[in-house]
Design a protein around this motif. Structure first.
Motif, PDB file in Angstrom:
ATOM      1  N   LYS A 138      54.307  47.918  17.347  1.00 17.99           N
ATOM      2  CA  LYS A 138      53.855  49.460  18.003  1.00 17.99           C
ATOM      3  C   LYS A 138      52.910  50.292  17.059  1.00 17.99           C
ATOM      4  N   GLU A 139      53.331  50.009  15.599  1.00 19.07           N
ATOM      5  CA  GLU A 139      52.456  50.749  14.666  1.00 19.07           C
ATOM      6  C   GLU A 139      51.182  50.383  14.685  1.00 19.07           C
ATOM      7  N   LEU A 140      50.897  48.793  14.697  1.00 21.49           N
ATOM      8  CA  LEU A 140      49.747  48.373  14.578  1.00 21.49           C
ATOM      9  C   LEU A 140      48.867  48.529  16.035  1.00 21.49           C
ATOM     10  N   PHE A 141      49.444  48.571  17.169  1.00 18.37           N
ATOM     11  CA  PHE A 141      49.035  48.920  18.670  1.00 18.37           C
ATOM     12  C   PHE A 141      48.258  50.588  18.180  1.00 18.37           C
ATOM     13  N   ILE A 142      48.999  51.455  17.534  1.00 13.01           N
ATOM     14  CA  ILE A 142      48.550  52.758  17.298  1.00 13.01           C
ATOM     15  C   ILE A 142      47.122  52.726  16.485  1.00 13.01           C
ATOM     16  N   LEU A 143      47.332  51.827  15.395  1.00 13.99           N
ATOM     17  CA  LEU A 143      46.246  51.806  14.541  1.00 13.99           C
ATOM     18  C   LEU A 143      45.092  51.297  15.174  1.00 13.99           C
ATOM     19  N   ALA A 144      45.274  50.127  15.926  1.00 12.16           N
ATOM     20  CA  ALA A 144      44.139  49.483  16.596  1.00 12.16           C
ATOM     21  C   ALA A 144      43.538  50.601  17.630  1.00 12.16           C
ATOM     22  N   ALA A 145      44.529  51.424  18.386  1.00 15.19           N
ATOM     23  CA  ALA A 145      43.917  52.330  19.387  1.00 15.19           C
ATOM     24  C   ALA A 145      43.051  53.302  18.683  1.00 15.19           C
ATOM     25  N   ASN A 146      43.561  53.693  17.567  1.00 20.18           N
ATOM     26  CA  ASN A 146      42.817  54.830  16.696  1.00 20.18           C
ATOM     27  C   ASN A 146      41.354  54.239  16.471  1.00 20.18           C
ATOM     28  N   TYR A 147      41.579  53.032  15.975  1.00 18.38           N
ATOM     29  CA  TYR A 147      40.068  52.426  15.699  1.00 18.38           C
ATOM     30  C   TYR A 147      39.072  52.234  16.805  1.00 18.38           C
ATOM     31  N   LEU A 148      39.864  51.851  17.914  1.00 21.28           N
ATOM     32  CA  LEU A 148      38.742  51.694  19.321  1.00 21.28           C
ATOM     33  C   LEU A 148      38.388  53.066  19.628  1.00 21.28           C
ATOM     34  N   GLN A 149      39.090  54.097  19.172  1.00 18.58           N
ATOM     35  CA  GLN A 149      38.400  55.283  19.753  1.00 18.58           C
ATOM     36  C   GLN A 149      36.976  55.635  19.121  1.00 18.58           C
ATOM     37  N   SER A 150      36.856  55.118  17.723  1.00 18.73           N
ATOM     38  CA  SER A 150      35.745  55.586  16.782  1.00 18.73           C
ATOM     39  C   SER A 150      34.385  54.651  17.409  1.00 18.73           C
ATOM     40  N   LEU A 151      34.641  53.740  18.367  1.00 13.39           N
ATOM     41  CA  LEU A 151      33.660  52.978  19.227  1.00 13.39           C
ATOM     42  C   LEU A 151      33.183  53.717  20.314  1.00 13.39           C
ATOM     43  N   ASP A 152      32.006  53.219  20.761  1.00 15.93           N
ATOM     44  CA  ASP A 152      31.507  53.811  21.994  1.00 15.93           C
ATOM     45  C   ASP A 152      32.428  53.561  23.285  1.00 15.93           C
ATOM     46  N   TRP A 153      33.476  53.961  23.482  1.00 13.16           N
ATOM     47  CA  TRP A 153      34.401  53.710  24.548  1.00 13.16           C
ATOM     48  C   TRP A 153      33.949  54.224  25.972  1.00 13.16           C
ATOM     49  N   ARG A 154      32.931  55.202  25.641  1.00 17.91           N
ATOM     50  CA  ARG A 154      32.337  55.838  27.020  1.00 17.91           C
ATOM     51  C   ARG A 154      31.640  55.164  28.003  1.00 17.91           C
ATOM     52  N   LYS A 155      30.961  53.980  27.063  1.00 18.67           N
ATOM     53  CA  LYS A 155      30.176  52.887  27.948  1.00 18.67           C
ATOM     54  C   LYS A 155      30.575  51.751  28.204  1.00 18.67           C
ATOM     55  N   ASP A 156      31.763  51.219  27.581  1.00 21.29           N
ATOM     56  CA  ASP A 156      32.412  50.358  27.639  1.00 21.29           C
ATOM     57  C   ASP A 156      33.875  50.267  28.274  1.00 21.29           C
ATOM     58  N   PRO A 157      33.918  50.133  29.752  1.00 24.81           N
ATOM     59  CA  PRO A 157      35.383  50.325  30.350  1.00 24.81           C
ATOM     60  C   PRO A 157      36.486  49.577  29.796  1.00 24.81           C
ATOM     61  N   ASP A 158      36.166  48.286  29.164  1.00 24.48           N
ATOM     62  CA  ASP A 158      36.950  47.441  28.626  1.00 24.48           C
ATOM     63  C   ASP A 158      37.794  48.053  27.540  1.00 24.48           C
ATOM     64  N   ILE A 159      36.890  48.538  26.439  1.00 24.57           N
ATOM     65  CA  ILE A 159      37.629  49.243  25.422  1.00 24.57           C
ATOM     66  C   ILE A 159      38.406  50.345  26.033  1.00 24.57           C
ATOM     67  N   LEU A 160      37.708  51.312  26.943  1.00 23.71           N
ATOM     68  CA  LEU A 160      38.691  52.219  27.235  1.00 23.71           C
ATOM     69  C   LEU A 160      39.953  51.809  27.799  1.00 23.71           C
ATOM     70  N   LYS A 161      39.962  50.702  28.761  1.00 28.36           N
ATOM     71  CA  LYS A 161      41.247  50.274  29.068  1.00 28.36           C
ATOM     72  C   LYS A 161      42.098  49.752  27.851  1.00 28.36           C
ATOM     73  N   THR A 162      41.632  49.250  27.026  1.00 30.75           N
ATOM     74  CA  THR A 162      42.380  48.787  25.898  1.00 30.75           C
ATOM     75  C   THR A 162      42.933  49.898  24.953  1.00 30.75           C
ATOM     76  N   ILE A 163      42.276  50.812  25.041  1.00 29.80           N
ATOM     77  CA  ILE A 163      42.806  52.053  24.289  1.00 29.80           C
ATOM     78  C   ILE A 163      44.133  52.568  24.879  1.00 29.80           C
ATOM     79  N   ILE A 164      44.029  52.734  26.119  1.00 31.39           N
ATOM     80  CA  ILE A 164      45.090  53.111  26.971  1.00 31.39           C
ATOM     81  C   ILE A 164      46.318  52.210  27.074  1.00 31.39           C
TER      82      ILE A 164
END
Length: 1084
Positions: A875-901
């Protein structure tokens, strides 16, 4: 000492020290009134007073007083003899003899015998009038309030003088004469016999003494009142008047103070017997009273007749006696002083007081003139019994001044020394009194009384540390000059907090900035020194830097002040770490002043001459050539480059050879076509740069020579390239063995592909395995490029099992080095994909999962980060990965948005997921004005936050309440927009109400609400009301472009209907690209 008289040297006096070999020649100077050719007849020396007297042929008695040089003592310095003003008795002085009294000198002038009695020249100051005695019967009078100077010639030999605003009183112990000041003249208004040796004056009254009483007389001598003293109280011998108070000292060490403010003098206090309070008291030397009669300062002589080195203070109200000891430099226990400032302030040991004064009108201000071993100094203090004696200033007596005469704020008054230059103009009255402003009043000499009082109070309260009262006393001051003076006080008192306020009121931003930057220095003295520099108090700054031993800053200070000799001395003795830098700076200064010869010397000392001297002398090539030939240093290379630029290649070659610059030699010989000579230099010297240049030259026409010189230059990869390209297989093997593992593998692949010399390929592969073993055992870092070079392609010379083993060993080495994605790649290439995935995720079980993930996050490989998180399922790694994905352009990529959630959900971080939903909501509002989607996102955020555990002592409840408030406001705005199509007027009314909601923005942007109203009014044709709303919006958001909230059509309609010119910031651009460009331009 011995002396020779007229027979040896008629107009000179020669002294010889019998204890040594010192001999000194003294002679009278014509500038002091002696005539040229005047000869000495006789001499007499008084050891007790250290005065040498000499009689001359013209009836004058010359006297030399022995003095000691500053900073020296009698035991380690030569005595200096100072010539005094002569005494004229007429005739021809043939014999001199000192009396046993030491104050008497007998003189024979051939006609008669005279007995001369020593008398200190009288002087007095009061009410801006000063009198100084010039001769036994002549006085100089100065009126400072009118600027007049005139002379008084008395009929008696003056023994004392006392002045007031309107009168001058003189006496000789037998007679008293009173003169009235009238314009520029003096009028004798009264003269009467009186045996009093001391006289005081107050208004129209004269105070004289006789046994057991003080007589109060009129200017004509009539006695108006008697102040009697008992036999125990003694006979009055000392008088002093200050304002309306008279202090009387007696021969039995009693003092009494009288109030003179009424018709008759009244006792201000009872008699005080100082003999009971002061041990070893012989007699009173001087008593002085302050302006309000509350303090009396006393100087005494001890029982043995020597002057005491203490000044005593009698407090009339408290009936106490305290003292300050100038011998030890410390006050008595009754006088307080802050411990932190004692070391700085009481540095007056070894002094002895000679005179003392109270200010004419300020009762707290006291000044004392002291005589240390070296030179006179002035001590300025404040005194009250609550805080004691507080030192304000201590400074040497100004040069040319004889003695301190008085203190009358804002000035000290001094009697001047007799001028040495002759007076050529008849009736010219010499100026015998000079004044100098107190330290705190420099520049404020002509200020009004209110400002003067404010400055005194400020100085007093600043000294005692009462900052509230200090600032209260100056709160009405507006003058910058006053504030500057107060800032100068802060240098002495070291109160930087007060200095900042003063600089602010002065408006001196540069000084305030410099003081702020100086706060980085650890020593308080350096900060005060910077303040002193900004105020022009350079001497104080210099002393402060010395006191804290910041010689680096002192060095910089000297340089900035143009004191280069002091800067060099400081650097050579104390600041050697900056010695070369100081030499360099001085050289630059000398160069700017045109002194190139000396500048050259200091450039050499700073070891920068190889660059700076050629630059300095570039316009004087002859001098530069002489310097180059003289120096025989690395400057040869610069000179050779200069000669080469001038096409003088032969001379350039000579100096390149002197500089041992073989690359330049080879380069020039190649340019001139002399390849043989270039080859000789490269082979003989073995210079790698020269060999490489020559190899590049040979590469076009002689490959073997090119390979040879590439080898000499150790550029094996270039040599291997040429061998492969030109089929030099024999040399290739040797070069590959000399080179690195990558080149070995490259050469082995070449032999394998060519099909010949397979034995050489096998040998190189064997060497390659040794190289890999070196990487593993020595833990050498394997880069991705190196790993690819180490990866052996499918080959019949290496079995598949050996190849897989090699790849796995490379992967294991990468795993140990933390290069997890490269390790996975090599495991996959080895054909063991499952092992690759397991090995890639194995760090999860070694305790390095967080480290591994952070390494991947730094790589920025999103695919590998997502893969690693899913494989590890931590779970710690899930949180680190999600925090990293937020730094990407998740507004234009629905897949990244779903992955973060998904990652936040798997990581069981509902609070972080709530924050992400809030971010999504804000994006919908800012970018798309889609409040409906924003409301959905905030609703999800509220659900997530309600599930989170509150570990922050109630902060989560506050956050949840704030979130609910946002949801409520957005829901209202969404309802208004949906209601508009059904009931526009109701929607507009609700919108106006919404604007009155507190903390509306940023939940609902104010611009969107105003935009809604403006659109409505434009559609209804009510352009005046729409314009008023637009103006309100522009006032609320002056820095924003209103076109973000209002449609282009509405703005164009407003312009067309009302004729309002559109601002640049209000223009709407059709294309998105144009809008972005305009937005960027508006930022500048």
């Amino acid at each position: 000492s011995g002396a020779t008289g007229r027979d040896a040297l008629p107009s000179h006096q020669r002294l010889r020290d019998n204890t040594g070999s010192n001999c000194r020649c003294l002679k009278p100077f014509s500038t002091l009134g002696y005539e040229r050719g005047e000869m000495i007849n006789c001499v007499s020396y008084c050891a007790g007073k250290e005065i040498l007297a000499a009689g001359t042929t013209n009836g004058r008695i010359a006297m030399w007083r022995m003095v000691v040089q500053s900073g020296s003592s009698r035991g380690d310095t030569k005595p200096q003899w100072k010539l005094q003003t002569p005494t004229e008795i007429g005739g021809n002085v043939t014999q001199l003899q000192w009396g046993s009294n030491l104050n008497l000198l007998a003189a024979n002038n051939s006609n008669t015998v005279l007995i001369l009695c020593e008398h200190v020249m009288s002087a007095h100051f009061s009410h801006q009038v000063a009198a100084v005695q010039l001769s036994p019967t002549q006085l100089n009078i100065t009126q400072f309030h009118t600027g007049l100077h005139f002379s008084l010639q008395s009929d008696i030999h003056v023994r004392g003088v006392c002045v007031t605003k309107d009168s001058v009183t003189v006496w000789n112990g037998k007679q008293v004469t009173v003169y009235e000041l009238s314009g520029t003249s003096l009028r004798n208004t009264g003269s009467f016999p009186c045996d009093s040796h001391v006289v005081a004056v107050h208004g129209e009254n004269l105070y004289t003494v006789e046994p057991n009483r003080v007589q109060i007389r009129t200017p004509q001598g009539t006695v108006k009142q008697l102040l009697t003293f008992s036999k125990a109280e003694g006979n009055p011998v000392l008088l002093n008047v200050r304002q309306s108070y008279l202090v009387v000292g007696t021969d039995t060490a009693n003092i009494r103070v009288f109030d003179l403010s009424r018709r008759d003098a009244k006792a201000h206090c009872s008699t005080k017997n100082l003999a009971d309070q002061i041990p070893n008291l012989g007699a009173l030397r001087s008593v002085k009273c302050n302006a309000n009669g509350s303090q009396v300062s006393i100087l005494i002589s001890q029982v043995n007749g020597r002057p005491d080195h203490k000044v005593y203070f009698y407090d009339v109200e408290m009936d106490t006696v305290t003292h300050f000891d100038f011998f030890t430099g410390r006050p008595s226990s009754g006088i307080s002083q802050e411990e932190e400032s004692e070391k700085q302030q009481w540095s007056l040991s070894g002094h002895s007081p000679v005179s003392h004064f109270w200010d004419e009108s300020e009762p707290r201000l006291f000044v004392c003139e002291t005589v240390p071993v070296s030179s006179e100094s002035i001590l300025n203090s404040s005194l009250d019994m609550e805080h004691g004696l507080l030192l304000q200033d201590c400074s040497p007596r100004p040069p040319g001044m004889q003695a301190l005469l008085a203190l009358d704020v804002p000035y000290y008054y001094y009697s001047c020394k007799v001028r040495t230059e002759p007076v050529c103009v008849l009736h010219l009255v010499p100026h015998m009194v000079s004044r100098k402003a107190l330290r705190d009043f420099v520049g404020l000499e002509n200020c009004e009384k209110a400002t003067r009082d404010a400055m005194l109070n400020f100085s007093f309260y600043l000294t005692i540390g009462d900052m509230d009262e200090a600032f209260k006393s100056i709160k009405l001051i507006k003058s910058k000059a006053v504030w500057e003076n107060m800032a100068r006080m802060c240098v002495k008192t070291r109160r930087l907090d007060v200095a900042r306020v003063c600089l602010g009121n002065m408006g001196n931003a540069r000084a305030a900035k410099a003081l702020k930057e100086a706060e980085a220095e650890p020593e308080p003295e350096t900060q005060v020194a910077m303040l002193a520099i900004q105020l022009g108090m350079l001497e104080d700054a210099e002393n402060l830097y010395k006191s804290c031993q910041r010689y680096d800053l002192l060095n910089n200070f000297y340089q900035a002040s143009g004191k280069w000799q002091q800067a060099l001395e400081t650097a050579e003795v104390h600041d050697r770490i900056h010695l070369r830098a100081t030499y360099y700076s001085y050289a630059k200064y000398l160069e700017s002043m045109g002194d190139k010869t000396l500048a050259l010397t200091y450039y050499e000392k700073s070891d920068t001459h190889r660059v700076e001297v050629p630059r300095m002398l570039q316009d004087d090539t002859s001098s530069l050539e002489i310097y180059v030939n003289k120096m025989k240093d690395n400057i040869y290379k610069w000179w050779a480059q200069y000669l080469e630029s001038q096409a003088d290649l032969d001379s350039a070659l000579h100096f390149y050879e002197c500089a041992q610059d073989y690359l330049s030699l080879v380069r020039i010989f190649c340019y001139r076509g002399d390849i043989q000579k270039a080859s000789e230099i490269a082979n003989n010297t073995g210079d790698r740069a020269a060999s490489y240049h020559l190899a590049r030259h040979y590469e076009g026409h002689d490959i073997k020579q090119a390979v040879h010189f590439y080898t000499r230059a150790q550029a094996y990869n270039n040599a291997i390239r040429l061998c492969k390209e030109n089929g030099l297989d024999d040399q290739l093997m040797n070069l590959a063995l000399l080179s690195n593992p990558e080149d070995m593998m490259e050469a082995a692949c070449y032999y394998e592909e060519k099909g010949s010399h397979l034995d050489r390929a096998v040998a190189l592969y064997h060497k390659y395995h040794q190289a890999l073993e070196l990487c593993v055992t020595q833990n050498l870092t394997i880069t991705e490029d190196l790993a690819e070079r180490m990866t052996v392609p499918d080959s019949k010379d290496m079995s598949e099992e050996a190849r897989k083993e090699l790849l796995e060993r490379i992967a294991d080495c990468c795993m140990r080095q933390g290069n997890y994605h490269l390790a996975t790649k090599k495991y996959t290439q080895a054909g063991n994909k499952l092992k690759g995935k397991k090995k890639y995720a194995s760090c999860c079980y070694t305790g390095n999962e967080i480290i591994a993930m952070r390494a991947l996050l730094k790589s920025g490989d999103t695919e590998k980060i997502v893969f690693f998180a899913n494989v590890s399922r931590q779970k710690e790694l899930f949180i680190l990965a999600a925090n990293y994905l937020q730094s990407l352009d998740w507004r234009k990529d629905p897949d990244i948005l779903k992955t973060i959630i998904g990652f936040y959900t798997k990581g069981r971080a509902p609070d972080l997921l709530a924050g992400f939903y809030e971010a999504c909501a804000q994006v919908e509002i800012d970018d798309y004005q889609n409040y409906e989607k924003a409301l959905d996102a905030l609703t999800e955020a509220s659900k997530c936050l309600s599930k989170a555990k509150d570990a922050s002592s109630g902060q989560q409840e506050v956050r949840l309440a704030d979130l609910q408030h946002k949801i409520t406001l957005i829901r209202k705005f969404v309802h208004i927009r949906s209601l508009y199509s059904e009931d526009a007027s109701e929607a507009v009314q609700l919108c106006e109400t919404l604007l009155e909601e507190p903390e509306l923005d940023p939940a609902v942007r104010i611009g969107d609400v105003f935009g809604f109203l403006i659109e409505h009014h434009c559609q209804q044709g009510n352009f005046q009301l729409a314009n008023r709303k637009l103006e309100q919006l522009q006032k609320l958001l002056p820095s924003q472009n209103v076109s973000y909230y209002i449609s282009q059509a509405s703005l164009v309609a407003l312009q067309k209907e009302l004729g309002i010119p559109m601002d640049r910031s209000d223009k709407i651009h059709i294309s998105k690209e144009e809008d972005e460009v305009e937005e960027d331009l508006n930022m500048f």
